[in-house]
Design a protein around this motif. Structure first.
Motif, mmCIF file in Angstrom:
data_model
loop_
_atom_site.group_PDB
_atom_site.id
_atom_site.type_symbol
_atom_site.label_atom_id
_atom_site.label_comp_id
_atom_site.label_asym_id
_atom_site.label_seq_id
_atom_site.Cartn_x
_atom_site.Cartn_y
_atom_site.Cartn_z
ATOM 1 N N ALA A 129 -13.859 -33.093 -13.185
ATOM 2 C CA ALA A 129 -13.758 -31.630 -13.200
ATOM 3 C C ALA A 129 -14.758 -31.060 -12.199
ATOM 4 C CB ALA A 129 -14.083 -31.106 -14.599
ATOM 5 N N PRO A 130 -14.505 -29.852 -11.708
ATOM 6 C CA PRO A 130 -15.499 -29.209 -10.853
ATOM 7 C C PRO A 130 -16.826 -29.044 -11.606
ATOM 8 C CG PRO A 130 -13.398 -28.070 -10.710
ATOM 9 C CD PRO A 130 -13.281 -29.058 -11.833
ATOM 10 N N LEU A 131 -17.903 -29.320 -10.910
ATOM 11 C CA LEU A 131 -19.228 -29.278 -11.525
ATOM 12 C C LEU A 131 -19.531 -27.930 -12.166
ATOM 13 C CD1 LEU A 131 -21.952 -30.554 -12.104
ATOM 14 C CD2 LEU A 131 -22.658 -29.945 -9.786
ATOM 15 N N TRP A 132 -19.179 -26.842 -11.496
ATOM 16 C CA TRP A 132 -19.499 -25.519 -12.043
ATOM 17 C C TRP A 132 -18.796 -25.269 -13.374
ATOM 18 C CZ3 TRP A 132 -15.913 -21.705 -12.906
ATOM 19 C CH2 TRP A 132 -14.665 -21.860 -12.282
ATOM 20 N N ILE A 133 -17.586 -25.797 -13.542
ATOM 21 C CA ILE A 133 -16.889 -25.623 -14.824
ATOM 22 C C ILE A 133 -17.610 -26.413 -15.914
ATOM 23 C CG2 ILE A 133 -14.767 -26.186 -16.103
ATOM 24 C CD1 ILE A 133 -13.196 -25.447 -13.599
ATOM 25 N N TYR A 134 -17.956 -27.658 -15.613
ATOM 26 C CA TYR A 134 -18.626 -28.494 -16.610
ATOM 27 C C TYR A 134 -19.982 -27.905 -17.014
ATOM 28 C CZ TYR A 134 -20.365 -32.549 -19.035
ATOM 29 O OH TYR A 134 -20.870 -33.377 -20.007
ATOM 30 N N LYS A 135 -20.740 -27.422 -16.034
ATOM 31 C CA LYS A 135 -22.083 -26.912 -16.336
ATOM 32 C C LYS A 135 -22.079 -25.503 -16.927
ATOM 33 C CE LYS A 135 -25.632 -27.795 -13.645
ATOM 34 N NZ LYS A 135 -26.492 -27.960 -12.447
ATOM 35 N N PHE A 136 -21.281 -24.599 -16.345
ATOM 36 C CA PHE A 136 -21.423 -23.190 -16.701
ATOM 37 C C PHE A 136 -20.328 -22.639 -17.613
ATOM 38 C CE2 PHE A 136 -23.516 -23.779 -12.525
ATOM 39 C CZ PHE A 136 -24.819 -23.662 -12.986
ATOM 40 N N VAL A 137 -19.229 -23.359 -17.752
ATOM 41 C CA VAL A 137 -18.201 -22.953 -18.706
ATOM 42 C C VAL A 137 -18.318 -23.797 -19.972
ATOM 43 C CG1 VAL A 137 -15.711 -22.738 -19.116
ATOM 44 C CG2 VAL A 137 -16.656 -22.141 -16.875
ATOM 45 N N PHE A 138 -18.450 -25.111 -19.801
ATOM 46 C CA PHE A 138 -18.551 -26.016 -20.960
ATOM 47 C C PHE A 138 -19.996 -26.256 -21.404
ATOM 48 C CE2 PHE A 138 -14.471 -28.181 -19.273
ATOM 49 C CZ PHE A 138 -13.686 -27.203 -19.854
ATOM 50 N N TRP A 139 -20.985 -25.900 -20.584
ATOM 51 C CA TRP A 139 -22.408 -26.066 -20.886
ATOM 52 C C TRP A 139 -22.838 -27.532 -21.019
ATOM 53 C CZ3 TRP A 139 -24.834 -21.882 -19.625
ATOM 54 C CH2 TRP A 139 -24.182 -20.668 -19.743
ATOM 55 N N SER A 140 -22.272 -28.400 -20.207
ATOM 56 C CA SER A 140 -22.679 -29.815 -20.096
ATOM 57 C C SER A 140 -22.808 -30.528 -21.450
ATOM 58 C CB SER A 140 -24.002 -29.923 -19.336
ATOM 59 O OG SER A 140 -23.924 -29.381 -18.054
ATOM 60 N N PRO A 141 -21.733 -30.591 -22.240
ATOM 61 C CA PRO A 141 -21.849 -31.122 -23.593
ATOM 62 C C PRO A 141 -22.314 -32.576 -23.684
ATOM 63 C CG PRO A 141 -19.545 -30.726 -23.026
ATOM 64 C CD PRO A 141 -20.368 -30.156 -21.932
ATOM 65 N N SER A 142 -21.913 -33.452 -22.763
ATOM 66 C CA SER A 142 -22.379 -34.842 -22.871
ATOM 67 C C SER A 142 -23.867 -34.936 -22.578
ATOM 68 C CB SER A 142 -21.591 -35.776 -21.945
ATOM 69 O OG SER A 142 -21.885 -35.537 -20.589
ATOM 70 N N VAL A 143 -24.357 -34.098 -21.686
ATOM 71 C CA VAL A 143 -25.794 -34.069 -21.384
ATOM 72 C C VAL A 143 -26.567 -33.593 -22.602
ATOM 73 C CG1 VAL A 143 -27.590 -32.990 -19.980
ATOM 74 C CG2 VAL A 143 -25.452 -33.744 -18.916
ATOM 75 N N VAL A 144 -26.108 -32.507 -23.207
ATOM 76 C CA VAL A 144 -26.786 -31.978 -24.394
ATOM 77 C C VAL A 144 -26.800 -33.032 -25.506
ATOM 78 C CG1 VAL A 144 -26.650 -30.230 -26.219
ATOM 79 C CG2 VAL A 144 -26.312 -29.581 -23.826
#
Length: 190
Positions: A129-144
């Motif tokens: 997925a585009p990085l901006w969607i993963y970070k700013f729409v989904f809020w990086s759930p696997s990282v959290v």
């Protein structure tokens, strides 16, 4: 000499994640680090899917715990699937980061004792997925989940995060660039 453990969470040895893992390990070795690796797919985790951590204390799980205890720095490399990491990696975490090894509860204190302090970590994840969607729409759930709910819970941190991708439509040149960047991360840390 820094002691680094690289944990590859991809279930396929033919994956780009394995190339990233190899690049990181090569860089860290050339930088002078003492390095160990765990390829989660090599572990016989399937037979423990219905077990709790205490029931699954096989040699491979104990060796993984010994490697984590040995390490000063732990690197997780994994793909993002359905906004998380692969199920085999979740099984690994469930079986390895167990009470008595990663943390300990006390009847007198509602907050767990963190048993793996003194270690740092790095999460290197691949995305389609585009990085901006993963970070700013989904809020990086696997990282959290990995950084905050597993590693920090056990006392490991700080944890650095490197996003690689999108990989699915990347050019060969772009993939080589990612491999070089990960190589330099390993070499710099060592």
């Amino acid at each position: 000499m820094k002691k680094i453990l690289v944990i590859n969470g991809h279930p396929s040895k033919e994956s780009y994640n394995y190339a990233l893992s190899d690049s990181y390990i090569r860089g860290a070795k050339e930088g002078g680090a003492d390095i160990r690796g765990i390829n989660i797919t090599d572990l016989p985790l399937e037979k423990y899917l219905r077990c709790t951590g205490k029931e699954a204390q096989c040699d491979e799980i104990k060796k993984s715990q010994d490697d984590i205890t040995w390490a000063e720095h732990i690197v997780f490399i994994h793909p993002v699937w359905w906004s998380s990491f692969p199920g085999i990696m979740k099984t690994f975490i469930d079986l390895v980061f167990t009470p008595g090894f990663a943390y300990k509860y006390s009847p007198k204190n509602p907050i767990q004792e963190k048993l793996l302090g003194g270690r740092t970590a790095h999460i290197i994840l691949t995305l389609n997925a585009p990085l901006w969607i993963y970070k700013f729409v989904f809020w990086s759930p696997s990282v959290v989940q990995l950084r905050d709910r597993v590693l920090a819970f056990a006392g490991i941190g700080p944890t650095r995060v490197t996003y690689v991708g999108p990989v699915i439509d990347s050019t060969e040149e772009k993939r080589k660039k990612y491999l070089e960047e990960v190589y330099l991360l390993g070499k710099k840390l060592a």
